[in-house]
Design an enzyme around this catalytic site. Structure first.
Site, PDB file in Angstrom:
ATOM      1  N   CYS A   8      41.758  73.223  83.593  1.00 21.73           N
ATOM      2  CA  CYS A   8      42.486  73.717  82.424  1.00 21.73           C
ATOM      3  C   CYS A   8      41.690  74.865  81.821  1.00 21.73           C
ATOM      4  O   CYS A   8      40.786  75.397  82.470  1.00 21.73           O
ATOM      5  CB  CYS A   8      42.787  72.603  81.420  1.00 21.73           C
ATOM      6  SG  CYS A   8      41.382  71.980  80.472  1.00 21.73           S
ATOM      7  N   ASN A  11      38.335  72.989  79.517  1.00 22.72           N
ATOM      8  CA  ASN A  11      37.784  71.785  80.144  1.00 22.72           C
ATOM      9  C   ASN A  11      37.285  70.769  79.121  1.00 22.72           C
ATOM     10  O   ASN A  11      36.279  70.111  79.323  1.00 22.72           O
ATOM     11  CB  ASN A  11      36.688  72.147  81.150  1.00 22.72           C
ATOM     12  CG  ASN A  11      36.271  71.004  82.065  1.00 22.72           C
ATOM     13  OD1 ASN A  11      35.114  70.918  82.451  1.00 22.72           O
ATOM     14  ND2 ASN A  11      37.189  70.125  82.425  1.00 22.72           N
ATOM     15  N   CYS A  13      40.105  69.107  76.996  1.00 22.84           N
ATOM     16  CA  CYS A  13      41.275  68.301  76.635  1.00 22.84           C
ATOM     17  C   CYS A  13      42.037  67.795  77.860  1.00 22.84           C
ATOM     18  O   CYS A  13      41.921  66.633  78.242  1.00 22.84           O
ATOM     19  CB  CYS A  13      42.222  69.094  75.735  1.00 22.84           C
ATOM     20  SG  CYS A  13      41.561  69.530  74.109  1.00 22.84           S
ATOM     21  N   ARG A  14      42.810  68.673  78.487  1.00 20.71           N
ATOM     22  CA  ARG A  14      43.720  68.249  79.550  1.00 20.71           C
ATOM     23  C   ARG A  14      43.025  67.868  80.851  1.00 20.71           C
ATOM     24  O   ARG A  14      43.278  66.790  81.400  1.00 20.71           O
ATOM     25  CB  ARG A  14      44.751  69.353  79.823  1.00 20.71           C
ATOM     26  CG  ARG A  14      45.639  69.649  78.641  1.00 20.71           C
ATOM     27  CD  ARG A  14      46.495  70.864  78.851  1.00 20.71           C
ATOM     28  NE  ARG A  14      45.660  72.060  78.884  1.00 20.71           N
ATOM     29  CZ  ARG A  14      46.111  73.269  79.192  1.00 20.71           C
ATOM     30  NH1 ARG A  14      47.374  73.450  79.522  1.00 20.71           N
ATOM     31  NH2 ARG A  14      45.298  74.310  79.187  1.00 20.71           N
ATOM     32  N   SER A  15      42.184  68.749  81.375  1.00 19.61           N
ATOM     33  CA  SER A  15      41.582  68.451  82.679  1.00 19.61           C
ATOM     34  C   SER A  15      40.603  67.280  82.627  1.00 19.61           C
ATOM     35  O   SER A  15      40.605  66.459  83.545  1.00 19.61           O
ATOM     36  CB  SER A  15      40.962  69.691  83.320  1.00 19.61           C
ATOM     37  OG  SER A  15      39.980  70.280  82.513  1.00 19.61           O
ATOM     38  N   ASP A 127      48.878  72.159  75.780  1.00 19.58           N
ATOM     39  CA  ASP A 127      47.460  72.065  75.439  1.00 19.58           C
ATOM     40  C   ASP A 127      47.306  71.388  74.072  1.00 19.58           C
ATOM     41  O   ASP A 127      47.629  71.985  73.042  1.00 19.58           O
ATOM     42  CB  ASP A 127      46.837  73.457  75.423  1.00 19.58           C
ATOM     43  CG  ASP A 127      45.325  73.411  75.341  1.00 19.58           C
ATOM     44  OD1 ASP A 127      44.761  72.367  74.945  1.00 19.58           O
ATOM     45  OD2 ASP A 127      44.696  74.429  75.680  1.00 19.58           O
TER      46      ASP A 127
END
Length: 162
Positions: A8, A11, A13-15, A127
């Site tokens: 993401c 690096n 939150c999402r990934s 995000d």
């Protein structure tokens, strides 16, 4: 060992959420000796930091470990080190493909996360750093990671759901 890299922007939150959820699902299936996961970002703002507090709070509530996850940059060597490079949105995918250039690899398969969930109405994983909606992201990540795990089991391990 089959390896997956989630990517993401920062690096945090999402990934890292996808990495933690995917590792959890892999462990539940007893495949941690056959499948590994990592995460990285295309931006360098948060290098070395743990996941965002919103991601940590959600994972803590669900009993999903994020131990050892720290923000890092995606790097050209990742193209040769991972079997699946899963980008959380279109911009990340574009940046990753640009970083890897026109090289071909017999190993790395670059894909966009939402391609695992074609029935969803969104092209990108939102995000939560900007939206604050970590629950929405978790629901997409949980379902998409499950589909990715099934795909890996089918394509690479010649197994199906246990």
């Amino acid at each position: 060992m089959i390896s997956v890299l989630f990517v993401c922007l920062g690096n945090i939150c999402r990934s890292p959420m996808a990495e933690a959820v995917f590792r959890h699902q892999v462990k539940e299936r007893g495949l941690e000796d056959r499948i590994a996961a990592d995460s990285a970002g295309t931006g360098d703002w948060h290098l070395g930091k743990p996941p965002h507090e919103g991601t940590r709070a959600l994972l803590d509530r669900l009993g999903i470990s994020y131990e050892g996850i720290r923000a890092r940059l995606v790097r050209p060597a990742d193209f040769e080190s991972y079997d699946y490079i899963v980008c959380m949105d279109s911009a990340n995918e574009r940046d990753v493909r640009r970083l890897f250039g026109c090289r071909s690899s017999e190993r790395a398969q670059v894909l966009k996360f939402m391609d695992l969930l074609p029935e969803k109405k969104t092209a990108d994983v939102p995000d939560p750093y900007y939206t604050g909606n970590f629950e929405e992201v978790y629901e997409l990540v949980d379902e998409g990671c499950g589909r990715l795990l099934e795909r890996i089991c089918s394509e690479r391990l010649n197994e199906s759901r246990v």
